[in-house]
Design a protein around this motif. Structure first.
Motif, PDB file in Angstrom:
ATOM      1  N   CYS A 131       0.849  -1.052   0.141  1.00 30.44           N
ATOM      2  CA  CYS A 131      -0.028   0.271   0.314  1.00 30.44           C
ATOM      3  C   CYS A 131       0.694   1.450  -0.129  1.00 30.44           C
ATOM      4  O   CYS A 131       1.744   1.446   1.044  1.00 30.44           O
ATOM      5  CB  CYS A 131      -0.585   0.088   1.059  1.00 30.44           C
ATOM      6  SG  CYS A 131      -2.219  -1.748   1.542  1.00 30.44           S
ATOM      7  N   GLU A 159      -1.183  -7.793  -8.809  1.00 28.01           N
ATOM      8  CA  GLU A 159      -1.670  -6.360  -9.636  1.00 28.01           C
ATOM      9  C   GLU A 159      -2.398  -5.556  -8.646  1.00 28.01           C
ATOM     10  O   GLU A 159      -1.741  -5.682  -7.435  1.00 28.01           O
ATOM     11  CB  GLU A 159      -3.558  -7.584  -9.188  1.00 28.01           C
ATOM     12  CG  GLU A 159      -3.393  -9.017 -10.687  1.00 28.01           C
ATOM     13  CD  GLU A 159      -4.791  -9.374 -10.038  1.00 28.01           C
ATOM     14  OE1 GLU A 159      -5.673  -8.792 -10.394  1.00 28.01           O
ATOM     15  OE2 GLU A 159      -5.062 -10.662 -10.713  1.00 28.01           O
ATOM     16  N   HIS A 160      -3.082  -4.333  -9.565  1.00 30.78           N
ATOM     17  CA  HIS A 160      -2.601  -3.336  -8.562  1.00 30.78           C
ATOM     18  C   HIS A 160      -3.870  -2.635  -8.972  1.00 30.78           C
ATOM     19  O   HIS A 160      -4.704  -2.813  -9.602  1.00 30.78           O
ATOM     20  CB  HIS A 160      -1.265  -2.284  -9.153  1.00 30.78           C
ATOM     21  CG  HIS A 160      -1.824  -2.416 -10.838  1.00 30.78           C
ATOM     22  ND1 HIS A 160      -1.242  -3.135 -11.584  1.00 30.78           N
ATOM     23  CD2 HIS A 160      -2.083  -0.616 -11.407  1.00 30.78           C
ATOM     24  CE1 HIS A 160      -2.072  -1.599 -12.734  1.00 30.78           C
ATOM     25  NE2 HIS A 160      -2.386  -0.653 -12.577  1.00 30.78           N
ATOM     26  N   SER A 161      -3.943  -1.168  -8.142  1.00 30.49           N
ATOM     27  CA  SER A 161      -5.483  -0.317  -8.617  1.00 30.49           C
ATOM     28  C   SER A 161      -4.655   0.696  -7.800  1.00 30.49           C
ATOM     29  O   SER A 161      -3.877   0.464  -6.439  1.00 30.49           O
ATOM     30  CB  SER A 161      -6.428  -0.692  -6.606  1.00 30.49           C
ATOM     31  OG  SER A 161      -7.341  -0.159  -7.104  1.00 30.49           O
ATOM     32  N   LEU A 210      -5.800   5.159  -7.506  1.00 29.45           N
ATOM     33  CA  LEU A 210      -6.290   5.796  -7.602  1.00 29.45           C
ATOM     34  C   LEU A 210      -5.805   7.653  -7.327  1.00 29.45           C
ATOM     35  O   LEU A 210      -5.036   7.568  -7.125  1.00 29.45           O
ATOM     36  CB  LEU A 210      -6.852   6.205  -5.889  1.00 29.45           C
ATOM     37  CG  LEU A 210      -7.934   7.057  -5.122  1.00 29.45           C
ATOM     38  CD1 LEU A 210      -9.168   7.490  -5.830  1.00 29.45           C
ATOM     39  CD2 LEU A 210      -8.283   7.169  -3.336  1.00 29.45           C
ATOM     40  N   ALA A 246      -1.579   4.010  -4.318  1.00 27.17           N
ATOM     41  CA  ALA A 246      -2.365   2.722  -4.716  1.00 27.17           C
ATOM     42  C   ALA A 246      -1.819   1.540  -4.066  1.00 27.17           C
ATOM     43  O   ALA A 246      -1.209   1.177  -3.091  1.00 27.17           O
ATOM     44  CB  ALA A 246      -0.987   2.303  -5.876  1.00 27.17           C
ATOM     45  N   ILE A 248      -7.376  -9.285  -7.501  1.00 27.89           N
ATOM     46  CA  ILE A 248      -8.429  -8.427  -7.061  1.00 27.89           C
ATOM     47  C   ILE A 248      -9.485  -8.118  -7.102  1.00 27.89           C
ATOM     48  O   ILE A 248      -9.324  -8.083  -8.592  1.00 27.89           O
ATOM     49  CB  ILE A 248      -7.711  -6.841  -7.432  1.00 27.89           C
ATOM     50  CG1 ILE A 248      -6.118  -6.736  -6.799  1.00 27.89           C
ATOM     51  CG2 ILE A 248      -8.227  -5.987  -6.962  1.00 27.89           C
ATOM     52  CD1 ILE A 248      -5.720  -5.468  -6.636  1.00 27.89           C
ATOM     53  N   ASN A 293     -12.548  -6.831  -6.190  1.00 29.28           N
ATOM     54  CA  ASN A 293     -12.824  -5.350  -6.522  1.00 29.28           C
ATOM     55  C   ASN A 293     -12.551  -4.918  -6.082  1.00 29.28           C
ATOM     56  O   ASN A 293     -11.241  -4.436  -5.370  1.00 29.28           O
ATOM     57  CB  ASN A 293     -14.278  -5.675  -5.761  1.00 29.28           C
ATOM     58  CG  ASN A 293     -15.072  -4.512  -5.824  1.00 29.28           C
ATOM     59  OD1 ASN A 293     -14.882  -3.755  -6.379  1.00 29.28           O
ATOM     60  ND2 ASN A 293     -15.353  -4.276  -4.410  1.00 29.28           N
ATOM     61  N   SER A 294     -12.438  -3.467  -6.365  1.00 28.10           N
ATOM     62  CA  SER A 294     -11.652  -1.582  -5.711  1.00 28.10           C
ATOM     63  C   SER A 294     -12.429  -0.756  -6.292  1.00 28.10           C
ATOM     64  O   SER A 294     -13.854  -0.756  -6.813  1.00 28.10           O
ATOM     65  CB  SER A 294     -10.443  -2.227  -6.493  1.00 28.10           C
ATOM     66  OG  SER A 294     -10.268  -1.638  -8.092  1.00 28.10           O
ATOM     67  N   LYS A 319     -13.042   3.587  -3.963  1.00 27.13           N
ATOM     68  CA  LYS A 319     -12.609   4.784  -3.405  1.00 27.13           C
ATOM     69  C   LYS A 319     -13.639   5.148  -2.586  1.00 27.13           C
ATOM     70  O   LYS A 319     -14.947   4.968  -2.471  1.00 27.13           O
ATOM     71  CB  LYS A 319     -12.984   6.284  -4.515  1.00 27.13           C
ATOM     72  CG  LYS A 319     -12.531   7.560  -3.793  1.00 27.13           C
ATOM     73  CD  LYS A 319     -12.252   8.781  -4.787  1.00 27.13           C
ATOM     74  CE  LYS A 319     -14.006   8.814  -5.257  1.00 27.13           C
ATOM     75  NZ  LYS A 319     -14.171  10.076  -6.223  1.00 27.13           N
ATOM     76  N   MET A 362      -8.501   4.719  -0.140  1.00 22.12           N
ATOM     77  CA  MET A 362      -9.213   3.339  -1.529  1.00 22.12           C
ATOM     78  C   MET A 362      -9.012   2.317  -0.274  1.00 22.12           C
ATOM     79  O   MET A 362      -8.409   1.620   0.658  1.00 22.12           O
ATOM     80  CB  MET A 362      -8.184   3.577  -2.299  1.00 22.12           C
ATOM     81  CG  MET A 362      -7.091   3.207  -2.429  1.00 22.12           C
ATOM     82  SD  MET A 362      -5.804   3.083  -3.300  1.00 22.12           S
ATOM     83  CE  MET A 362      -6.580   2.136  -4.968  1.00 22.12           C
ATOM     84  N   ALA A 405      -8.990  -3.030  -1.553  1.00 16.24           N
ATOM     85  CA  ALA A 405      -9.657  -3.856  -3.033  1.00 16.24           C
ATOM     86  C   ALA A 405      -9.493  -4.766  -1.974  1.00 16.24           C
ATOM     87  O   ALA A 405      -9.435  -4.775  -0.631  1.00 16.24           O
ATOM     88  CB  ALA A 405      -7.920  -3.101  -3.301  1.00 16.24           C
TER      89      ALA A 405
END
Length: 345
Positions: free
Chosen positions: A126, A152-154, A156, A170, A177, A179-180, A182, A193, A195
């Motif tokens: 994170c 994998e990444h998410s 914002l 991030a 992942i 679901n992710s 804000k 955020m 995930a």
């Protein structure tokens, strides 16, 4: 003597309970709580002093210290990590835009900080104040830290052009992942955020948060003259930041309470362990440092080095096995923190 000891006792009790009153309702509670460490030390001093004097009055500092015992627990720990149990690891790191806001000629620090973030072996990472540059391959942090699909990444985006250069937050994960989203952002530098990850047939919700910054330059407080010149502005900024974090904390807590999955909450909270923010989250979550930390766990890497403002909280459904503050990593104005978790058998 009693005219000193008794007022100190009642002021201590007032301060100790101030962490449960939201600064959004009464803004001065946030400022009062900053005095808690001072009054804990003052009661320790009175306790030692009265051992050799008026023994009848010793009950007051004893009672104050017993009531305020929780502040010892959030300040210092000496736990033994569990190295026998296998678990999954999580890193939280405010990377300070990977030094892209530093003066020119620091390309080595930019590249080294991104490389360290890539090579850290944590299963989940994170990042706060995450800087993304799609225009320069050597600074394409999403691609580099993602390590060609290993994570994998998410991401914002809080500010900037999401197709060129931007910054925000991030979450990277070796686990899928599914679901992710804000929780909030304020279009400046802060936000939250989440995930949802599949970890060994279980789903865990990871929150990455960066609460309202104090907006106080540590360099301004580096000497007595600086403190004199800046104290009015400093108090005003402290007050504004405390109120904003209280509001953000309520939004975050409500989101966590409605989570369908067990939760880990990591990030830069910009608040001390003697704050409404900390104790409000502590009402619903456990704290990794308290459970498995060692020493004082200071996480700020600047003049005010005695601050612990980065945290990893978690649901009781999980068990924390290890907690570390990586003080050897000095690329940012924050030290990284990490923890290892397991599902209780």
């Amino acid at each position: 003597m009693r005219f000193i000891i008794i007022p100190i006792f009642f002021i201590s009790i007032l301060l100790f309970f101030s962490v449960h009153i939201s600064p959004a309702n009464w803004d001065y509670t946030g400022l009062l709580s900053l005095l808690i460490p001072v009054f804990v030390l003052l009661n320790l001093f009175l306790l030692a002093l009265l051992l050799f004097g008026r023994i009848k009055l010793i009950i007051f500092p004893i009672m104050a210290l017993l009531i305020g015992w929780k502040f010892f627990l959030v300040t210092f720990q000496w736990n033994v990590p569990d190295t026998e149990t296998e678990g999954f690891s999580l890193l939280s790191y405010n990377v300070m835009l990977f030094n892209n806001n530093w003066e020119s000629g620091r390309e080595d620090r930019i590249l080294n900080s991104i490389q360290w973030a890539k090579e850290n072996p944590s299963d989940i990472k994170c990042f706060q104040e995450f800087y993304q540059d799609f225009t320069t391959p050597s600074r394409n942090a999403l691609k580099i830290i993602g390590n060609d699909g290993e994570y994998e990444h998410s991401f914002l985006t809080v500010d900037g052009n999401p197709r060129k250069r931007s910054y925000g937050m991030a979450i990277f994960s070796r686990f899928p992942i599914i679901n992710s989203g804000k929780v909030f952002d304020n279009r400046k530098n802060n936000g939250a955020m989440f995930a949802d990850l599949i970890i060994r047939q279980d789903t865990i919700r990871i929150y990455n948060t960066h609460l309202e910054s104090m907006n106080i330059r540590a360099a301004d407080l580096d000497n007595l003259q600086g403190i004199k010149n800046q104290y009015r502005g400093t108090i005003r900024k402290l007050k504004q930041g405390i109120q904003m974090r209280a509001t953000q904390t309520e939004i975050l807590k409500e989101h966590i309470k409605n989570s369908p999955h067990p939760v880990i909450l990591a990030g830069d909270f910009n608040d001390l362990p003697y704050s409404y923010t900390y104790f409000s989250l502590r009402e619903i979550l456990e704290n990794g440092f308290e459970q498995m930390g060692r020493g004082f766990g200071f996480t700020y890497n600047r003049v005010l080095f005695f601050l612990r403002i980065d945290n990893i909280f978690f649901n009781q459904v999980l068990k924390v096995l290890q907690f570390n503050t990586h003080r050897e990593v000095d690329y940012s104005d924050h030290y990284p923190i990490s923890a290892v978790f397991a599902f209780p058998e």
